[in-house]
Design a protein around this motif. Structure first.
Motif, PDB file in Angstrom:
ATOM      1  N   ALA A 225       1.006  -1.222   0.033  1.00 45.33           N
ATOM      2  CA  ALA A 225      -0.094  -0.024   0.382  1.00 45.33           C
ATOM      3  C   ALA A 225       0.916   1.294   0.432  1.00 45.33           C
ATOM      4  CB  ALA A 225      -1.277   0.113   1.099  1.00 45.33           C
ATOM      5  N   VAL A 226       1.830   0.942   0.595  1.00 46.39           N
ATOM      6  CA  VAL A 226       2.731   2.257   0.463  1.00 46.39           C
ATOM      7  C   VAL A 226       3.921   2.856  -0.549  1.00 46.39           C
ATOM      8  CG1 VAL A 226       2.059   2.559   2.998  1.00 46.39           C
ATOM      9  CG2 VAL A 226       4.320   1.534   2.315  1.00 46.39           C
ATOM     10  N   ILE A 227       4.026   1.435  -1.386  1.00 45.08           N
ATOM     11  CA  ILE A 227       5.369   1.471  -2.485  1.00 45.08           C
ATOM     12  C   ILE A 227       4.949   2.403  -3.578  1.00 45.08           C
ATOM     13  CG2 ILE A 227       5.868   0.078  -4.794  1.00 45.08           C
ATOM     14  CD1 ILE A 227       6.940  -0.565  -2.005  1.00 45.08           C
ATOM     15  N   PRO A 228       6.000   3.272  -3.461  1.00 43.88           N
ATOM     16  CA  PRO A 228       5.106   5.161  -4.368  1.00 43.88           C
ATOM     17  C   PRO A 228       5.412   4.136  -5.439  1.00 43.88           C
ATOM     18  CG  PRO A 228       7.716   4.980  -3.420  1.00 43.88           C
ATOM     19  CD  PRO A 228       7.036   3.574  -2.927  1.00 43.88           C
ATOM     20  N   GLU A 229       4.411   5.358  -6.102  1.00 39.27           N
ATOM     21  CA  GLU A 229       4.789   5.506  -7.844  1.00 39.27           C
ATOM     22  C   GLU A 229       5.692   6.039  -8.664  1.00 39.27           C
ATOM     23  OE1 GLU A 229       3.536   2.647  -9.416  1.00 39.27           O
ATOM     24  OE2 GLU A 229       2.555   1.339  -7.917  1.00 39.27           O
ATOM     25  N   ASP A 230       5.965   7.413  -7.750  1.00 40.02           N
ATOM     26  CA  ASP A 230       6.627   8.369  -8.580  1.00 40.02           C
ATOM     27  C   ASP A 230       7.997   8.041  -8.961  1.00 40.02           C
ATOM     28  OD1 ASP A 230       8.357  10.887  -8.112  1.00 40.02           O
ATOM     29  OD2 ASP A 230       7.227  11.636  -8.661  1.00 40.02           O
ATOM     30  N   PRO A 231       8.702   9.024  -9.808  1.00 44.85           N
ATOM     31  CA  PRO A 231       9.592   7.563 -10.589  1.00 44.85           C
ATOM     32  C   PRO A 231      10.814   8.412  -9.432  1.00 44.85           C
ATOM     33  CG  PRO A 231       8.648   8.642 -11.827  1.00 44.85           C
ATOM     34  CD  PRO A 231       8.100   8.788 -11.079  1.00 44.85           C
ATOM     35  N   PHE A 232      10.708   9.513  -9.212  1.00 47.93           N
ATOM     36  CA  PHE A 232      11.955   9.923  -7.955  1.00 47.93           C
ATOM     37  C   PHE A 232      11.355   9.149  -6.509  1.00 47.93           C
ATOM     38  CE2 PHE A 232      13.474  12.470  -4.907  1.00 47.93           C
ATOM     39  CZ  PHE A 232      14.643  13.141  -4.471  1.00 47.93           C
ATOM     40  N   LEU A 233      10.569   8.485  -5.719  1.00 52.33           N
ATOM     41  CA  LEU A 233      10.725   8.252  -4.903  1.00 52.33           C
ATOM     42  C   LEU A 233      10.779   6.880  -4.972  1.00 52.33           C
ATOM     43  CD1 LEU A 233       7.336   9.553  -2.956  1.00 52.33           C
ATOM     44  CD2 LEU A 233       9.635   9.737  -2.490  1.00 52.33           C
ATOM     45  N   ARG A 234      10.519   5.974  -6.290  1.00 53.26           N
ATOM     46  CA  ARG A 234      11.021   4.731  -6.407  1.00 53.26           C
ATOM     47  C   ARG A 234      12.421   4.434  -6.347  1.00 53.26           C
ATOM     48  NH1 ARG A 234       7.204   1.254  -8.378  1.00 53.26           N
ATOM     49  NH2 ARG A 234       8.531  -0.425  -9.316  1.00 53.26           N
ATOM     50  N   GLY A 235      13.289   5.895  -6.880  1.00 53.24           N
ATOM     51  CA  GLY A 235      14.689   5.631  -6.781  1.00 53.24           C
ATOM     52  C   GLY A 235      14.976   6.003  -5.324  1.00 53.24           C
ATOM     53  N   VAL A 236      14.281   6.972  -4.692  1.00 55.59           N
ATOM     54  CA  VAL A 236      15.142   6.355  -3.483  1.00 55.59           C
ATOM     55  C   VAL A 236      15.006   5.378  -2.192  1.00 55.59           C
ATOM     56  CG1 VAL A 236      14.071   8.324  -1.251  1.00 55.59           C
ATOM     57  CG2 VAL A 236      14.574   9.019  -2.948  1.00 55.59           C
ATOM     58  N   LEU A 237      13.555   4.833  -2.751  1.00 50.86           N
ATOM     59  CA  LEU A 237      13.218   3.795  -2.209  1.00 50.86           C
ATOM     60  C   LEU A 237      14.376   2.312  -2.769  1.00 50.86           C
ATOM     61  CD1 LEU A 237      11.250   1.752  -1.059  1.00 50.86           C
ATOM     62  CD2 LEU A 237       9.682   1.787  -2.430  1.00 50.86           C
ATOM     63  N   ALA A 238      14.548   2.302  -4.156  1.00 50.19           N
ATOM     64  CA  ALA A 238      15.476   1.649  -4.501  1.00 50.19           C
ATOM     65  C   ALA A 238      16.521   1.486  -3.548  1.00 50.19           C
ATOM     66  CB  ALA A 238      16.271   1.825  -5.838  1.00 50.19           C
TER      67      ALA A 238
END
Length: 312
Positions: A225-238
């Motif tokens: 439910a909290v996995i971000p879809e925004d590309p920048f946030l996905r990069g941070v999450l990476a």
């Protein structure tokens, strides 16, 4: 998994206005904030280099309320642009550093009426004073302390980002495998916003030859439910996820090195596995190397799992 720990609770709004604007009377504080918000609304669209110094000051003071350690100089330069961009990213808006109508509406919609501060969406990077630059202050700092305390990291009290807050952030970053910088930037705020697994939600077994990790059904649903879809946030999450995964496989040195280098692959694969597993009511299994009881080498694998070891 030491990183995925958060308290899914809201924090009461308090201590904000007096800290940011320095007034003694609570009603006067609210009036001052209302003046800044109304002033910013009346300015309309803005961008870097805007010559309306009063409008830029309104913007900078509202960013201060959201934790930006800015001086209200009236100059819309790199620092102001950076914090606007960071706020837009957290809100899922176009992150160009310019204040358009959607950004203006989001900036002037302060948490209140029972809503707590969301470190990832409502706040920008938080830090202590640096040289002549002020430190962060307000509701975001109060929330940061509360989140850190929920992870077992004493962070002191108050709405100023002081030495105690800096030390607590450093401790959390060290435990989480993040860069230990003492600034609550996007990685740290995201890490503090991820769901906390209940006891037994993650079963892991690592040996010098490999690892087998099973993420339980309930935690899989929460994380999906909290996995971000925004590309920048996905990069941070990476970056965050690579730290999590690598923390589990450090017993296998050759794997750990490769693991750290493939954060984007990890987050993309994990995101899809979490979503698929949540839809199916399944767990997520992570395996690498020669897990206990296995004679076959496995590269890093993250996939939905509904076998005997899948628990709620």
């Amino acid at each position: 998994m030491r990183l995925l720990r958060t308290v899914l609770a809201t924090v009461a709004l308090f201590g904000l206005f007096g800290v940011v604007f320095g007034a003694d009377d609570g009603d006067a504080d609210e009036d001052q904030v209302a003046v800044e918000l109304d002033g910013l609304r009346g300015c309309g669209a803005m961008r870097s280099g805007d010559g309306r110094r009063d409008c830029v000051r309104h913007l900078q003071r509202v960013l201060q309320v959201r934790g930006a350690p800015l001086e209200p100089s009236g100059n819309y330069l790199d620092d102001t642009t950076r914090y606007v961009t960071e706020f837009q990213t957290g809100q899922g808006l176009r992150a160009d550093g310019a204040v358009d109508r959607r950004t203006l509406d989001a900036l002037t919609d302060l948490p209140g009426d029972g809503r707590g501060w969301d470190l990832r969406r409502d706040c920008v990077s938080l830090r202590g004073p640096a040289g002549t630059a002020p430190g962060s202050a307000g509701g975001c700092v109060v929330t940061l302390r509360d989140r850190l305390a929920g992870r077992g990291v004493p962070a002191g009290r108050g709405a100023d980002f002081d030495d105690a807050a800096t030390a607590a952030v450093r401790t959390f970053q060290q435990r989480a495998g993040l860069p230990v910088v003492g600034v609550a930037g996007p990685q740290t705020r995201l890490a503090l916003s991820l769901p906390q697994p209940a006891s037994g939600a993650v079963a892991s077994g690592c040996t010098p030859r490999g690892c087998l990790i099973v993420i339980g059904r309930a935690y899989t649903r929460d994380a999906a439910a909290v996995i971000p879809e925004d590309p920048f946030l996905r990069g941070v999450l990476a970056d965050v996820i690579s730290g999590i995964a690598c923390a589990q496989v450090r017993a296998v040195p050759a794997v750990a090195v490769g693991c750290q280098a493939v954060g984007s692959y990890i987050v993309d694969t994990l995101a899809e596995a979490l979503k698929t597993a949540a839809t199916r009511g399944a767990c997520v299994q992570v395996k690498v190397g020669y897990p206990a009881g296995r004679d076959t080498w496995s590269p890093l694998s993250i996939a939905p799992y509904n076998g005997a070891n899948c628990r709620d």
